[in-house]
Design an enzyme around this catalytic site. Structure first.
Site, PDB file in Angstrom:
ATOM      1  N   LYS A  95       1.125 -20.442  -3.590  1.00 53.85           N
ATOM      2  CA  LYS A  95       0.033 -20.417  -2.606  1.00 53.85           C
ATOM      3  C   LYS A  95      -0.365 -18.966  -2.285  1.00 53.85           C
ATOM      4  O   LYS A  95       0.293 -18.030  -2.724  1.00 53.85           O
ATOM      5  CB  LYS A  95       0.467 -21.155  -1.328  1.00 53.85           C
ATOM      6  CG  LYS A  95       0.826 -22.614  -1.584  1.00 53.85           C
ATOM      7  CD  LYS A  95      -0.295 -23.361  -2.263  1.00 53.85           C
ATOM      8  CE  LYS A  95      -0.047 -24.852  -2.379  1.00 53.85           C
ATOM      9  NZ  LYS A  95       1.134 -25.195  -3.192  1.00 53.85           N
TER      10      LYS A  95
HETATM   11  C1  LIG Z   1      -3.245 -29.730  -1.657  1.00 59.93           C
HETATM   12  C2  LIG Z   1      -1.758 -29.639  -1.483  1.00 59.93           C
HETATM   13  N1  LIG Z   1      -1.194 -30.277  -0.442  1.00 59.93           N
HETATM   14  C3  LIG Z   1       0.128 -30.227  -0.223  1.00 59.93           C
HETATM   15  C4  LIG Z   1       0.965 -29.530  -1.082  1.00 59.93           C
HETATM   16  C5  LIG Z   1       2.426 -29.532  -0.819  1.00 59.93           C
HETATM   17  O1  LIG Z   1       2.913 -28.242  -0.546  1.00 59.93           O
HETATM   18  P1  LIG Z   1       4.457 -27.918  -0.485  1.00 59.93           P
HETATM   19  O2  LIG Z   1       4.851 -27.487  -1.869  1.00 59.93           O
HETATM   20  O3  LIG Z   1       4.583 -26.793   0.505  1.00 59.93           O
HETATM   21  O4  LIG Z   1       5.175 -29.140  -0.061  1.00 59.93           O
HETATM   22  C6  LIG Z   1       0.429 -28.846  -2.175  1.00 59.93           C
HETATM   23  C7  LIG Z   1       1.307 -28.116  -3.089  1.00 59.93           C
HETATM   24  O5  LIG Z   1       0.984 -27.773  -4.197  1.00 59.93           O
HETATM   25  C8  LIG Z   1      -0.978 -28.904  -2.390  1.00 59.93           C
HETATM   26  O6  LIG Z   1      -1.531 -28.292  -3.439  1.00 59.93           O
END
Ligand SMILES: Cc1ncc(COP(=O)(O)O)c(C=O)c1O
Length: 211
Positions: free
Chosen positions: A191
């Site tokens: 991210k």
């Molecule tokens: C749009 C979206 N939502 C939620 C997530 C979940 O993130 P995390 O890896 O912090 O659980 C991601 C992860 O790639 C994502 O791209």
């Protein structure tokens, strides 16, 4: 020919920027003895709150956990429906299924890849409880339209802001508008800002929550 690799070296999907300051920060944390929820997690929450200009902020394990908890906090369960986008990471949808609710997918706009706000109402039924827009790749969805639809149908809005740390919509930081009940960020290493994932496990949240 077909077995020949296209590149000599592995091409990562993304590479986090980790410098000496971050390495020193990790060493400092390890030396402090606070390797789970400690003063740095609290500072992170305070700084994020100030950055986004919001009254509450909670550091969790990751965005997946955050989305799960927000759906739970709204009491979404069997018989309920949640509208979200057809184009996202799996957990935006799987969390709805895990709660026994039904995800209703709305197609995306070809130019933004964000859910097409003008097609949300086609999917709303008496069982629909929430809309989860995803600001894909850091580009905010058309939130004014989404909030207007949500208000007219009595639906909660949870922003999946996993890609959107620091982005602005109509001049305000994503996640700062009270018309959305929750906004969830991700700090996974791919991210735009990373903590190498989250800071706190949900099982300890009730005891340590600061609001
Ligand atoms: C749009 C979206 N939502 C939620 C997530 C979940 O993130 P995390 O890896 O912090 O659980 C991601 C992860 O790639 C994502 O791209």
């Amino acid at each position: 020919m077909k077995d020949r690799p296209r590149r000599e070296t592995f091409l990562p999907f993304s590479r986090p920027m980790i410098g000496e300051e971050e390495i020193a920060g990790v060493v400092d944390t390890l030396r402090s003895g606070w390797v789970t929820t400690g003063p740095k997690a609290a500072r992170f929450e305070e700084e994020l709150k100030a950055f986004n200009g919001v009254p509450h902020c909670l550091a969790l394990l990751n965005a997946t956990t955050g989305l799960e908890m927000t759906l739970g906090a709204l009491g979404i369960g069997p018989g309920d429906e949640v509208i979200t986008t057809a184009h996202t990471f799996v957990c935006t949808v799987s969390n709805v299924v895990l709660r026994g609710a039904v995800p209703l997918l709305v197609d995306v706009e070809p130019d933004t890849m964000n859910l097409d706000a003008d097609r949300i109402e086609e999917r709303i039924t008496p069982r629909t409880k929430a809309i989860v827009p995803v600001h894909y790749g850091g580009l905010p969805c058309r939130m004014e339209r989404i909030w207007e639809i949500a208000a007219r149908h009595g639906l909660a809005v949870i922003e999946d802001a996993a890609h959107t740390m620091g982005a602005r919509y109509a001049g305000n930081r994503i996640g700062s508008d009270p018309r959305s009940v929750f906004s969830v960020y991700s700090f996974h290493p791919n991210k735009n800002m990373t903590t190498l994932e989250g800071a706190r496990s949900p099982s300890t949240m009730r005891d340590t929550r600061r609001t």
